[in-house]
Design an enzyme around this catalytic site. Sequence first.
Site, PDB file in Angstrom:
ATOM      1  N   HIS A 275       0.853  -1.115   0.102  1.00 41.76           N
ATOM      2  CA  HIS A 275      -0.035   0.035   0.099  1.00 41.76           C
ATOM      3  C   HIS A 275       0.973   1.164  -0.116  1.00 41.76           C
ATOM      4  CE1 HIS A 275      -3.368   2.738   0.913  1.00 41.76           C
ATOM      5  NE2 HIS A 275      -4.195   1.810   0.574  1.00 41.76           N
ATOM      6  N   ASP A 326      -8.045  -5.717  -0.107  1.00 42.17           N
ATOM      7  CA  ASP A 326      -8.208  -6.460  -1.295  1.00 42.17           C
ATOM      8  C   ASP A 326      -8.014  -7.902  -1.089  1.00 42.17           C
ATOM      9  OD1 ASP A 326      -9.652  -4.411  -2.984  1.00 42.17           O
ATOM     10  OD2 ASP A 326      -7.685  -3.818  -3.432  1.00 42.17           O
TER      11      ASP A 326
HETATM   12  N1  CMC Z   1       4.041  -7.880  -4.397  1.00 47.15           N
HETATM   13  C1  CMC Z   1       5.307  -7.865  -4.324  1.00 47.15           C
HETATM   14  N2  CMC Z   1       6.288  -6.980  -4.065  1.00 47.15           N
HETATM   15  C2  CMC Z   1       5.552  -5.564  -3.769  1.00 47.15           C
HETATM   16  C3  CMC Z   1       4.264  -5.509  -3.774  1.00 47.15           C
HETATM   17  C4  CMC Z   1       3.419  -6.725  -3.892  1.00 47.15           C
HETATM   18  N3  CMC Z   1       1.998  -6.537  -3.923  1.00 47.15           N
HETATM   19  N4  CMC Z   1       3.969  -4.404  -3.533  1.00 47.15           N
HETATM   20  C5  CMC Z   1       4.954  -3.523  -3.436  1.00 47.15           C
HETATM   21  N5  CMC Z   1       6.000  -4.620  -3.487  1.00 47.15           N
HETATM   22  C6  CMC Z   1       7.548  -4.011  -3.657  1.00 47.15           C
HETATM   23  C7  CMC Z   1       7.746  -3.501  -4.937  1.00 47.15           C
HETATM   24  O1  CMC Z   1       8.143  -4.151  -5.724  1.00 47.15           O
HETATM   25  C8  CMC Z   1       8.821  -2.383  -4.391  1.00 47.15           C
HETATM   26  O2  CMC Z   1       9.784  -3.082  -4.061  1.00 47.15           O
HETATM   27  P1  CMC Z   1      11.284  -2.814  -4.612  1.00 47.15           P
HETATM   28  O3  CMC Z   1      11.542  -1.396  -3.772  1.00 47.15           O
HETATM   29  O4  CMC Z   1      12.286  -3.795  -4.483  1.00 47.15           O
HETATM   30  O5  CMC Z   1      11.344  -2.195  -6.290  1.00 47.15           O
HETATM   31  C9  CMC Z   1       8.203  -1.772  -2.872  1.00 47.15           C
HETATM   32  O6  CMC Z   1       7.594  -2.971  -2.676  1.00 47.15           O
HETATM   33  C10 CMC Z   1       7.593  -0.717  -3.072  1.00 47.15           C
HETATM   34  O7  CMC Z   1       6.767  -0.888  -3.821  1.00 47.15           O
HETATM   35  P2  CMC Z   1       6.042   0.339  -4.756  1.00 47.15           P
HETATM   36  O8  CMC Z   1       5.511  -0.319  -5.973  1.00 47.15           O
HETATM   37  O9  CMC Z   1       7.031   1.348  -4.970  1.00 47.15           O
HETATM   38  O10 CMC Z   1       4.921   0.790  -4.035  1.00 47.15           O
HETATM   39  P3  CMC Z   1       3.704   1.727  -4.392  1.00 47.15           P
HETATM   40  O11 CMC Z   1       3.277   2.658  -3.461  1.00 47.15           O
HETATM   41  O12 CMC Z   1       3.949   2.658  -5.728  1.00 47.15           O
HETATM   42  O13 CMC Z   1       2.488   0.738  -4.753  1.00 47.15           O
HETATM   43  C11 CMC Z   1       0.701  -0.635  -4.798  1.00 47.15           C
HETATM   44  C12 CMC Z   1       1.400   0.523  -4.109  1.00 47.15           C
HETATM   45  C13 CMC Z   1      -0.515  -0.870  -4.010  1.00 47.15           C
HETATM   46  C14 CMC Z   1       0.567  -0.067  -6.289  1.00 47.15           C
HETATM   47  C15 CMC Z   1       1.557  -1.956  -4.770  1.00 47.15           C
HETATM   48  O14 CMC Z   1       1.966  -2.373  -3.365  1.00 47.15           O
HETATM   49  C16 CMC Z   1       0.783  -2.884  -5.623  1.00 47.15           C
HETATM   50  O15 CMC Z   1       1.003  -2.867  -6.696  1.00 47.15           O
HETATM   51  N6  CMC Z   1       0.199  -4.091  -4.961  1.00 47.15           N
HETATM   52  C17 CMC Z   1      -0.487  -5.111  -5.645  1.00 47.15           C
HETATM   53  C18 CMC Z   1      -1.762  -4.520  -5.984  1.00 47.15           C
HETATM   54  C19 CMC Z   1      -2.829  -4.120  -5.160  1.00 47.15           C
HETATM   55  O16 CMC Z   1      -2.995  -5.121  -4.188  1.00 47.15           O
HETATM   56  N7  CMC Z   1      -3.360  -3.065  -5.080  1.00 47.15           N
HETATM   57  C20 CMC Z   1      -4.578  -2.677  -3.930  1.00 47.15           C
HETATM   58  C21 CMC Z   1      -4.137  -1.286  -3.370  1.00 47.15           C
HETATM   59  S1  CMC Z   1      -5.036  -1.191  -1.824  1.00 47.15           S
HETATM   60  C22 CMC Z   1      -6.602  -1.093  -1.996  1.00 47.15           C
HETATM   61  C23 CMC Z   1      -7.050  -0.694  -3.212  1.00 47.15           C
HETATM   62  O17 CMC Z   1      -6.763   0.476  -3.719  1.00 47.15           O
HETATM   63  O18 CMC Z   1      -7.913  -1.358  -4.078  1.00 47.15           O
END
Ligand code: CMC
Length: 389
Positions: A275, A326
């Site tokens: 998140h 989710d």
């Molecule tokens: N699985 C694997 N690695 C992850 C995940 C995940 N679900 N989420 C974050 N990471 C890793 C990411 O790869 C990164 O690693 P590194 O620093 O090694 O490159 C680190 O954690 C930071 O992540 P980020 O992508 O920079 O974080 P963000 O704030 O841009 O993304 C997010 C937030 C929600 C888009 C992301 O966590 C994600 O894609 N999660 C999976 C999709 C998901 O479950 N979305 C629902 C969000 S909450 C409720 C809603 O809105 O519906």
Amino acid sequence: MAHHNLDNIDTSEYPHINRGLDGIVAFSTTKSSIDGQQGELIYSGYNIDTLAEYSSFEEVCFLLWNDRLPTESELKDLKKELIGQRNLPKPVLDYIKNTNKNAEPMAVLRTAVSMLADFEDGRDGNKAEENRAHAISMTAQIPTIIAAFDRSRKGKEIVAPLTEGSTAYNFLYMLNGEKPGEAAEKTMDLCLILHAEHGMNASTFTARTICATESDMFSAVTGAIGALKGPLHGGANTAVMNTLLELEKQGENADAVAFTKEKLAKKEKIMGFGHRVYKTFDPRARHLRKMSQKLSEETGHEKLYEWSEDMLKTMKEEKNIDPNVDFFSATVYYSIGIQPDLYTCIFAMSRVSGWSAHYMEQADNNRLVRPRALYIGEKNLDWTPIEKR
Ligand code: CMC
């Protein structure tokens, strides 16, 4: 082609380039507060845990729209108004019946909500009253759209909404063609409470940005549905269920730990985890986890819950990443018999309350949302006639 080289570009005009707007505060709000370190969520003053225990979805709608809890008669009136608005205009129903049965439910919802605008009157009335009326009609009609499309695509007769009962009760009734039990209604209602509002997430930001151009609430909610649909936002709940069903296909000895590790090794994201704001357990996921455990056991889906827990443990150990709203909502909906591709629609069915609350808040104190982009392309290129390119 853009050269993506910042060397020769004057960035002094853009001191705050921030690709995901992390931590940027663009609005003030009384609708919700998120403490990402403590894992705390508050809707208009009330902790989500308190609301989960005592309130109903309709009461949460009133709270978000008015920044206070309703009196008994105000709540009764709101419920009556919502019930009175449940029916869809015939052309919207006809669209739902005639559209592609294989269309994505979120795409159908987006189009149908957009169409609703054509059948609203009172365009010259009092703006605040008009906005309130639109919030009520969309909140009342979105469940009807979702249930009608699901039945229509399955070749089943569309079930007209009830003239009584809660949003949760009526939705399950329209979806299944039979009145739900108390436990299913309570589960659905709690899910609606937990998804109603969540700060400046991508869909709410979209809704406020559309509102800020002085466009109407239907446009704002239509845009918000488009934003919610993506798998990085609300689309994640459907993706979570598909992951668990992928495990189920491997048989009951499927290894969710190895499965998760393999995906991580391939640099794939595990849906339902991570998140932008929470750096700890999402407080909504705590409630959903308990519900998921209980319902999965009651409905013979223990394996799905066990695999979820294995994935959770693996994500914590391997990446120190916690689940978001989710993750466990997927198995909760699955346990009450809802098909996975409807999960994001159910999220929208609840979040329309938050979107419309933010719309009204923005309209009350508006300023156009208009950020800048840093141009990194070429400049002053010589013109080449088409036959020479
Ligand atoms: N699985 C694997 N690695 C992850 C995940 C995940 N679900 N989420 C974050 N990471 C890793 C990411 O790869 C990164 O690693 P590194 O620093 O090694 O490159 C680190 O954690 C930071 O992540 P980020 O992508 O920079 O974080 P963000 O704030 O841009 O993304 C997010 C937030 C929600 C888009 C992301 O966590 C994600 O894609 N999660 C999976 C999709 C998901 O479950 N979305 C629902 C969000 S909450 C409720 C809603 O809105 O519906």
